[in-house]
Write a protein that holds these residues in place. Structure first.
Motif, PDB file in Angstrom:
ATOM      1  N   MET A 104       0.828  -1.200   0.000  1.00 10.63           N
ATOM      2  CA  MET A 104       0.000   0.000   0.000  1.00 10.63           C
ATOM      3  C   MET A 104       0.868   1.257   0.000  1.00 10.63           C
ATOM      4  O   MET A 104       0.594   2.205  -0.713  1.00 10.63           O
ATOM      5  N   GLU A 105       1.896   1.226   0.828  1.00 11.40           N
ATOM      6  CA  GLU A 105       2.778   2.379   0.918  1.00 11.40           C
ATOM      7  C   GLU A 105       3.532   2.585  -0.395  1.00 11.40           C
ATOM      8  O   GLU A 105       3.765   3.717  -0.815  1.00 11.40           O
ATOM      9  N   SER A 106       3.877   1.528  -1.061  1.00  6.27           N
ATOM     10  CA  SER A 106       4.591   1.599  -2.327  1.00  6.27           C
ATOM     11  C   SER A 106       3.739   2.290  -3.399  1.00  6.27           C
ATOM     12  O   SER A 106       4.251   3.083  -4.190  1.00  6.27           O
ATOM     13  N   VAL A 107       2.460   2.025  -3.415  1.00  3.76           N
ATOM     14  CA  VAL A 107       1.545   2.658  -4.383  1.00  3.76           C
ATOM     15  C   VAL A 107       1.454   4.155  -4.106  1.00  3.76           C
ATOM     16  O   VAL A 107       1.499   4.978  -5.029  1.00  3.76           O
ATOM     17  N   LYS A 108       1.356   4.508  -2.826  1.00  4.49           N
ATOM     18  CA  LYS A 108       1.277   5.933  -2.455  1.00  4.49           C
ATOM     19  C   LYS A 108       2.575   6.654  -2.821  1.00  4.49           C
ATOM     20  O   LYS A 108       2.551   7.780  -3.335  1.00  4.49           O
ATOM     21  N   ILE A 109       3.698   6.021  -2.603  1.00  2.00           N
ATOM     22  CA  ILE A 109       4.993   6.623  -2.935  1.00  2.00           C
ATOM     23  C   ILE A 109       5.110   6.798  -4.446  1.00  2.00           C
ATOM     24  O   ILE A 109       5.605   7.822  -4.930  1.00  2.00           O
ATOM     25  N   LYS A 110       4.629   5.826  -5.225  1.00  2.00           N
ATOM     26  CA  LYS A 110       4.655   5.961  -6.690  1.00  2.00           C
ATOM     27  C   LYS A 110       3.819   7.154  -7.142  1.00  2.00           C
ATOM     28  O   LYS A 110       4.225   7.915  -8.028  1.00  2.00           O
ATOM     29  N   GLN A 111       2.656   7.330  -6.530  1.00  2.00           N
ATOM     30  CA  GLN A 111       1.805   8.469  -6.876  1.00  2.00           C
ATOM     31  C   GLN A 111       2.497   9.782  -6.515  1.00  2.00           C
ATOM     32  O   GLN A 111       2.470  10.755  -7.280  1.00  2.00           O
ATOM     33  N   LEU A 112       3.129   9.790  -5.347  1.00  2.00           N
ATOM     34  CA  LEU A 112       3.859  10.997  -4.935  1.00  2.00           C
ATOM     35  C   LEU A 112       5.031  11.274  -5.870  1.00  2.00           C
ATOM     36  O   LEU A 112       5.326  12.434  -6.187  1.00  2.00           O
ATOM     37  N   LEU A 113       5.722  10.228  -6.332  1.00  2.00           N
ATOM     38  CA  LEU A 113       6.837  10.407  -7.263  1.00  2.00           C
ATOM     39  C   LEU A 113       6.355  11.001  -8.586  1.00  2.00           C
ATOM     40  O   LEU A 113       6.985  11.909  -9.134  1.00  2.00           O
ATOM     41  N   GLU A 114       5.231  10.494  -9.095  1.00  2.00           N
ATOM     42  CA  GLU A 114       4.685  11.042 -10.337  1.00  2.00           C
ATOM     43  C   GLU A 114       4.329  12.517 -10.160  1.00  2.00           C
ATOM     44  O   GLU A 114       4.647  13.350 -11.012  1.00  2.00           O
ATOM     45  N   ALA A 115       3.691  12.839  -9.034  1.00  2.00           N
ATOM     46  CA  ALA A 115       3.342  14.235  -8.772  1.00  2.00           C
ATOM     47  C   ALA A 115       4.606  15.075  -8.587  1.00  2.00           C
ATOM     48  O   ALA A 115       4.671  16.234  -9.020  1.00  2.00           O
ATOM     49  N   TYR A 116       5.652  14.493  -7.959  1.00  2.00           N
ATOM     50  CA  TYR A 116       6.908  15.208  -7.734  1.00  2.00           C
ATOM     51  C   TYR A 116       7.578  15.571  -9.060  1.00  2.00           C
ATOM     52  O   TYR A 116       8.028  16.702  -9.260  1.00  2.00           O
ATOM     53  N   PHE A 117       7.617  14.627  -9.986  1.00  2.00           N
ATOM     54  CA  PHE A 117       8.247  14.878 -11.278  1.00  2.00           C
ATOM     55  C   PHE A 117       7.387  15.782 -12.160  1.00  2.00           C
ATOM     56  O   PHE A 117       7.898  16.399 -13.093  1.00  2.00           O
ATOM     57  N   GLU A 118       6.107  15.888 -11.859  1.00  2.00           N
ATOM     58  CA  GLU A 118       5.222  16.826 -12.561  1.00  2.00           C
ATOM     59  C   GLU A 118       5.317  18.222 -11.947  1.00  2.00           C
ATOM     60  O   GLU A 118       4.852  19.195 -12.523  1.00  2.00           O
ATOM     61  N   GLY A 119       5.900  18.291 -10.740  1.00  2.00           N
ATOM     62  CA  GLY A 119       6.002  19.582 -10.043  1.00  2.00           C
ATOM     63  C   GLY A 119       4.719  19.947  -9.323  1.00  2.00           C
ATOM     64  O   GLY A 119       4.427  21.114  -9.116  1.00  2.00           O
ATOM     65  N   ALA A 120       3.947  18.956  -8.909  1.00  2.98           N
ATOM     66  CA  ALA A 120       2.644  19.203  -8.296  1.00  2.98           C
ATOM     67  C   ALA A 120       2.591  18.753  -6.839  1.00  2.98           C
ATOM     68  O   ALA A 120       1.511  18.500  -6.305  1.00  2.98           O
ATOM     69  N   THR A 121       3.711  18.630  -6.160  1.00  4.20           N
ATOM     70  CA  THR A 121       3.701  18.195  -4.759  1.00  4.20           C
ATOM     71  C   THR A 121       3.870  19.383  -3.842  1.00  4.20           C
ATOM     72  O   THR A 121       4.441  20.411  -4.206  1.00  4.20           O
ATOM     73  N   SER A 122       3.366  19.219  -2.638  1.00  8.53           N
ATOM     74  CA  SER A 122       3.549  20.260  -1.622  1.00  8.53           C
ATOM     75  C   SER A 122       4.855  19.985  -0.884  1.00  8.53           C
ATOM     76  O   SER A 122       5.495  18.940  -1.077  1.00  8.53           O
ATOM     77  N   ILE A 123       5.234  20.887  -0.026  1.00 13.26           N
ATOM     78  CA  ILE A 123       6.493  20.726   0.712  1.00 13.26           C
ATOM     79  C   ILE A 123       6.397  19.539   1.664  1.00 13.26           C
ATOM     80  O   ILE A 123       7.356  18.780   1.825  1.00 13.26           O
TER      81      ILE A 123
END
Length: 145
Positions: free
Chosen positions: A1-20
């Motif tokens: 479960m945590e791996s899926v969430k981290i993948k989503q965060l990575l995609e958002a990170y590389f898109e420049g759409a993550t918060s601090i």
């Protein structure tokens, strides 16, 4: 479960759409010893970012002291005002002042100039008509020959 969430965060990170806070979660995850095998390829990025964040320069910079520039600006203003005043004064005092006799002579000169222009215009009209007479003479000579 945590791996899926981290993948989503990575995609958002590389898109420049993550918060601090999400970026902090990613850094904490990848700087930890327990990283999923399919996400190990991203670990060097976050390890390098952490190392870069902790880097400190030991070089001492000596900047030259600067003096305030207000005095120069003030002198430039004064110089500009003096130049403008000199220009206006020169223009005002360079205007010719004529005596009454000189004014009358100038008026007479202007009247004479207008009369000469009128005479010149009429003379030019007369010479135009003479060209017609010259043409008439040539045509007459051809007919009577």
């Amino acid at each position: 479960m945590e791996s899926v969430k981290i993948k989503q965060l990575l995609e958002a990170y590389f898109e420049g759409a993550t918060s601090i806070s999400e970026e902090k979660m990613l850094q904490d995850y990848f700087n930890n010893e327990k990283v999923a095998d399919n996400l190990v390829q991203y670990q060097p990025i976050f390890v390098a970012l952490k190392a870069a964040k902790e880097e400190r320069s030991t070089m001492v910079f000596n900047l030259p002291e600067t003096k305030p520039q207000t005095s120069k600006k003030w002198w430039y203003s004064v110089a500009a005002i003096l130049v403008v005043a000199f220009g206006v004064g020169s223009f005002y005092f360079s205007q010719p002042s004529y005596t009454q006799e000189e004014k009358e002579a100038l008026a007479t000169f202007e009247k004479s100039k207008r009369a000469m222009m009128l005479l010149s215009e009429n003379f030019n009209k007369g010479t135009e008509r003479l060209t017609f007479v010259g043409q008439f003479e040539r045509t007459k000579d051809k007919i009577f020959e």
